[in-house]
Enzyme design. Structure first.
Site, PDB file in Angstrom:
ATOM      1  N   LEU A 144       0.828  -1.206   0.000  1.00 39.45           N
ATOM      2  CA  LEU A 144       0.000   0.000   0.000  1.00 39.45           C
ATOM      3  C   LEU A 144       0.864   1.257   0.000  1.00 39.45           C
ATOM      4  O   LEU A 144       0.604   2.200  -0.762  1.00 39.45           O
ATOM      5  CB  LEU A 144      -0.928  -0.017   1.212  1.00 39.45           C
ATOM      6  CG  LEU A 144      -1.867   1.180   1.383  1.00 39.45           C
ATOM      7  CD1 LEU A 144      -2.702   1.415   0.139  1.00 39.45           C
ATOM      8  CD2 LEU A 144      -2.764   0.965   2.607  1.00 39.45           C
ATOM      9  N   TYR A 145       1.888   1.274   0.816  1.00 33.32           N
ATOM     10  CA  TYR A 145       2.756   2.447   0.901  1.00 33.32           C
ATOM     11  C   TYR A 145       3.481   2.690  -0.425  1.00 33.32           C
ATOM     12  O   TYR A 145       3.520   3.819  -0.934  1.00 33.32           O
ATOM     13  CB  TYR A 145       3.768   2.255   2.029  1.00 33.32           C
ATOM     14  CG  TYR A 145       4.650   3.455   2.274  1.00 33.32           C
ATOM     15  CD1 TYR A 145       4.109   4.657   2.734  1.00 33.32           C
ATOM     16  CD2 TYR A 145       6.023   3.391   2.075  1.00 33.32           C
ATOM     17  CE1 TYR A 145       4.914   5.762   2.967  1.00 33.32           C
ATOM     18  CE2 TYR A 145       6.835   4.486   2.307  1.00 33.32           C
ATOM     19  CZ  TYR A 145       6.281   5.668   2.761  1.00 33.32           C
ATOM     20  OH  TYR A 145       7.081   6.760   2.985  1.00 33.32           O
ATOM     21  N   ALA A 146       4.036   1.625  -1.009  1.00 30.05           N
ATOM     22  CA  ALA A 146       4.744   1.763  -2.287  1.00 30.05           C
ATOM     23  C   ALA A 146       3.796   2.211  -3.392  1.00 30.05           C
ATOM     24  O   ALA A 146       4.171   3.014  -4.261  1.00 30.05           O
ATOM     25  CB  ALA A 146       5.418   0.452  -2.659  1.00 30.05           C
TER      26      ALA A 146
END
Length: 243
Positions: A151-153
């Site tokens: 999700l962060y990437a």
């Protein structure tokens, strides 16, 4: 940067605070946004003022669409202009893909993507020739070394496309847009002596965490006059993490 006005989103601590202080040392007046760290934000403002520059702390939640955009107008109202936007604000939710809830997805994308887009859109309407938009990405847009960063990437990778598109759209107006990808950096959120820190340091080629000031130095270059021919570019400040 004498006489320039800068807005640093999420500027109460870490890379944001270091950037706000660095740009003030370069001669800029600096506004910063925060959500919860009022005392920390006010401390950064005191540091800016101690350097002889004007400082301003604004409470603005980048997950709120209206607040993300309105913070730009509040800076112009207070300081009379805006020359540089530093999109530093961001949240990270790490974990196995199957553990990520819809609430997690909405929270991360609303802050890391929608909030940055809306702040950039609002800034673009105010910036004049020579203006700058500098966005803080992550080394995980170039190398995801293990599970848990989906999700962060995803959210930070979207900012690469945004930056390149901004560079194309704003170039004729003499406004530059670039993105900086920090590697493991010693901050409150990811301390160099925290759990898993040794593994992160080992992934770099220099074998250590970076400092917030090292990232801020790159932002200062991109915000200044010497970078007038630099736009639509990605800059890694990651100690060789993605090498």
């Amino acid at each position: 940067m004498n006489g320039k006005v800068v807005l640093v989103t999420g500027g109460s601590r870490g890379i944001g605070a270091a950037t706000a202080l660095r740009l003030a040392r370069e001669g800029a007046d600096v506004a910063l946004t925060y959500v919860q760290g009022k005392e920390a934000a006010e401390e950064v403002v005191r540091g800016i003022e101690a350097l002889g520059r004007r400082g301003l702390a604004l409470r603005a939640d980048s997950s709120d669409a209206a607040e993300a955009a309105e913070s730009v107008g509040r800076v112009v109202e207070a300081f009379g202009r805006l020359d540089v936007l530093v999109n530093n604000v961001g949240v990270g939710v790490l974990g196995p893909l199957e553990s990520l809830s819809l609430a997690d997805v909405d929270r991360v994308l609303s802050v890391n993507v929608r909030g940055v887009f809306l702040a950039s859109q609002a800034a673009a309407a105010r910036l004049e020739r020579g203006g700058r938009i500098v966005t803080i990405g992550t080394c995980m847009t170039q190398r995801v070394p293990g599970a848990g960063g989906t999700l962060y990437a995803t959210s930070k990778s979207a900012l690469v496309g945004l930056t390149k598109a901004l560079a194309r759209e704003l170039g004729e107006r003499g406004i530059a847009a670039n993105i900086v990808h920090p590697g493991p950096v010693d901050t409150d959120m990811n301390p160099a002596d925290g759990p898993g820190a040794a593994g992160q340091a080992a992934m770099t080629s220099v074998g250590r965490f970076g400092t917030a000031e090292e990232v801020a130095s790159m932002v200062a270059y991109l915000a200044g006059a010497e970078a007038s021919y630099v736009t639509g570019a990605e800059f890694s400040v990651d100690g060789g993490y993605a090498a």
